[in-house]
Scaffold this motif. Structure first.
Motif, short mmCIF file in Angstrom:
data_model
loop_
_atom_site.label_atom_id
_atom_site.label_comp_id
_atom_site.label_asym_id
_atom_site.label_seq_id
_atom_site.Cartn_x
_atom_site.Cartn_y
_atom_site.Cartn_z
N SER A 66 0.95 -1.28 -0.04
CA SER A 66 -0.14 -0.09 0.13
C SER A 66 0.83 1.16 -0.02
O SER A 66 0.36 2.48 -0.07
CB SER A 66 -0.98 -0.09 1.36
N ALA A 67 2.09 1.23 0.02
CA ALA A 67 2.99 2.59 0.19
C ALA A 67 3.50 2.82 -1.21
O ALA A 67 3.98 2.16 -2.12
CB ALA A 67 4.44 2.07 1.07
N ALA A 68 3.47 4.07 -1.33
CA ALA A 68 4.02 4.73 -2.55
C ALA A 68 5.53 4.91 -2.49
O ALA A 68 6.08 4.93 -3.51
CB ALA A 68 3.12 6.17 -2.87
N ASP A 69 5.96 5.11 -1.32
CA ASP A 69 7.45 5.25 -1.04
C ASP A 69 7.81 4.35 0.14
O ASP A 69 7.09 4.00 1.11
CB ASP A 69 7.65 6.93 -0.59
N TYR A 70 9.20 4.16 0.16
CA TYR A 70 9.69 3.48 1.40
C TYR A 70 11.36 3.73 1.39
O TYR A 70 11.74 4.39 0.35
CB TYR A 70 9.44 2.07 1.29
N VAL A 71 11.96 3.47 2.45
CA VAL A 71 13.27 3.65 2.61
C VAL A 71 14.04 2.03 2.94
O VAL A 71 13.43 1.53 3.72
CB VAL A 71 13.48 4.81 3.86
N ILE A 72 15.15 1.98 2.29
CA ILE A 72 16.09 1.01 2.61
C ILE A 72 17.19 1.51 3.49
O ILE A 72 18.06 2.35 2.91
CB ILE A 72 16.65 0.02 1.39
N ASN A 102 11.76 11.27 6.70
CA ASN A 102 12.10 12.42 5.49
C ASN A 102 11.01 13.16 4.80
O ASN A 102 10.00 13.16 5.29
CB ASN A 102 12.76 11.29 4.44
N GLU A 103 11.34 13.89 3.62
CA GLU A 103 10.32 14.87 3.15
C GLU A 103 8.93 14.03 2.78
O GLU A 103 8.07 14.67 2.65
CB GLU A 103 10.99 15.54 1.94
N ARG A 104 9.24 12.62 2.42
CA ARG A 104 7.75 12.01 1.87
C ARG A 104 7.26 11.38 3.26
O ARG A 104 6.27 10.59 2.95
CB ARG A 104 8.16 11.16 0.88
N GLY A 105 7.86 11.59 4.36
CA GLY A 105 7.25 10.98 5.73
C GLY A 105 7.54 9.67 6.12
O GLY A 105 6.94 8.89 6.78
N GLN A 106 8.62 9.01 5.42
CA GLN A 106 8.97 7.79 5.64
C GLN A 106 10.34 7.82 6.64
O GLN A 106 11.08 8.69 6.59
CB GLN A 106 9.39 7.06 4.45
N PRO A 107 10.33 6.73 7.53
CA PRO A 107 11.32 6.76 8.54
C PRO A 107 12.60 6.44 7.96
O PRO A 107 12.93 5.45 7.34
CB PRO A 107 10.74 5.50 9.52
N VAL A 108 13.84 7.26 8.54
CA VAL A 108 15.19 6.98 8.10
C VAL A 108 15.81 6.72 9.63
O VAL A 108 15.66 7.64 10.67
CB VAL A 108 15.75 8.26 7.36
N LEU A 109 16.24 5.65 9.80
CA LEU A 109 16.95 5.41 10.74
C LEU A 109 18.28 6.06 11.04
O LEU A 109 19.14 6.38 10.15
CB LEU A 109 17.23 3.94 11.11
N ASP A 110 18.56 6.43 12.50
CA ASP A 110 19.91 7.02 12.78
C ASP A 110 20.91 6.16 12.84
O ASP A 110 20.81 4.66 13.03
CB ASP A 110 19.67 7.59 14.31
N GLY A 111 22.00 6.58 12.41
CA GLY A 111 23.44 5.97 12.74
C GLY A 111 23.49 4.90 11.56
O GLY A 111 24.39 3.81 11.46
N VAL A 112 22.88 4.83 10.51
CA VAL A 112 22.95 3.83 9.34
C VAL A 112 24.43 4.31 8.39
O VAL A 112 24.95 5.23 8.56
CB VAL A 112 21.83 3.69 8.56
N LEU A 113 24.60 3.11 7.84
CA LEU A 113 25.72 3.17 6.68
C LEU A 113 25.24 4.00 5.65
O LEU A 113 25.91 4.83 5.30
CB LEU A 113 26.37 1.95 6.50
N ALA A 114 24.01 3.74 5.25
CA ALA A 114 23.61 4.70 4.38
C ALA A 114 22.00 4.31 4.23
O ALA A 114 21.52 3.26 4.98
CB ALA A 114 23.98 4.13 2.73
N TYR A 115 21.28 5.22 3.54
CA TYR A 115 19.77 5.00 3.41
C TYR A 115 19.55 5.31 1.87
O TYR A 115 19.92 6.23 1.23
CB TYR A 115 19.19 5.73 4.27
N ILE A 116 18.72 4.45 1.36
CA ILE A 116 18.17 4.64 -0.09
C ILE A 116 16.54 5.00 0.08
O ILE A 116 15.78 4.11 0.33
CB ILE A 116 18.50 3.32 -0.71
N GLU A 117 16.25 6.21 -0.60
CA GLU A 117 14.84 6.29 -0.87
C GLU A 117 14.41 6.11 -1.81
O GLU A 117 15.08 6.09 -3.14
CB GLU A 117 14.76 7.98 -0.69
N CYS A 118 13.36 5.15 -1.90
CA CYS A 118 12.58 4.54 -2.96
C CYS A 118 11.00 4.85 -3.25
O CYS A 118 10.43 5.27 -2.38
CB CYS A 118 12.66 3.10 -2.83
#
Length: 160
Positions: A66-72, A102-118
């Motif tokens: 059901s999500a239009a966006d997510y974060v890895i 993030n700007e689209r309201g998806q959770p971005v975790l603290d302290g990660v190596l990287a995050y990918i917005e999709c």
């Protein structure tokens, strides 16, 4: 032709070291959701696409449906406890966990190596999982060491 049994299948793929991620999204009612996954793969450079596989029975499968966006979120070597927390059926997975929206309201975790917005690009039910393909719309990378998964356990890179 017969399939390999599940024990041998796990043993064979267990020899492939992978990074560890937590996929995060917001549920339709606005709650953060997330789960640990190590099935991240690059699919295409043009357009920039990645894939993750989520078991049909997992709550996150319904969230991503059901999500239009997510974060890895790609985990750093000191985030094993976080990986374990999001891998289990922990009720309050986000309780006490540092994150921002993030700007689209998806959770971005603290302290990660990287995050990918999709942005959701496609979903393919296959076997007992759904392959979610995301179009990469942003993200960031940081200077940290990766958390790895190998032969059924966590590992990290040695000093180079």
């Amino acid at each position: 032709m017969t399939d390999v049994d599940s024990a041998q299948f796990r043993q064979l793929l267990g020899r492939f070291a992978t990074g560890v991620t937590i996929i995060t999204a917001t549920t339709p009612d606005g709650r953060p959701a997330g789960m640990t996954a190590n099935s991240l793969a690059s699919v295409s450079l043009v357009p920039p696409l990645v894939s993750v596989c989520v078991e049909h029975q997992a709550d996150m499968c319904r969230v991503l449906d059901s999500a239009a966006d997510y974060v890895i979120n790609i985990l750093a070597s000191d985030q094993e406890a976080l990986s374990r927390r999001f891998a289990g059926q922990h009720e309050g997975r986000f309780d006490g966990v540092g994150y921002r929206l993030n700007e689209r309201g998806q959770p971005v975790l603290d302290g990660v190596l990287a995050y990918i917005e999709c942005e959701r690009y496609a979903a393919h039910p296959t076997g007992d999982h759904t392959i979610f393909v995301g179009r990469v719309t942003g993200g960031a990378a940081f200077e940290r060491r990766p958390l790895l998964y190998y032969r059924g356990g966590y590992a990290s890179l040695g000093q180079g």
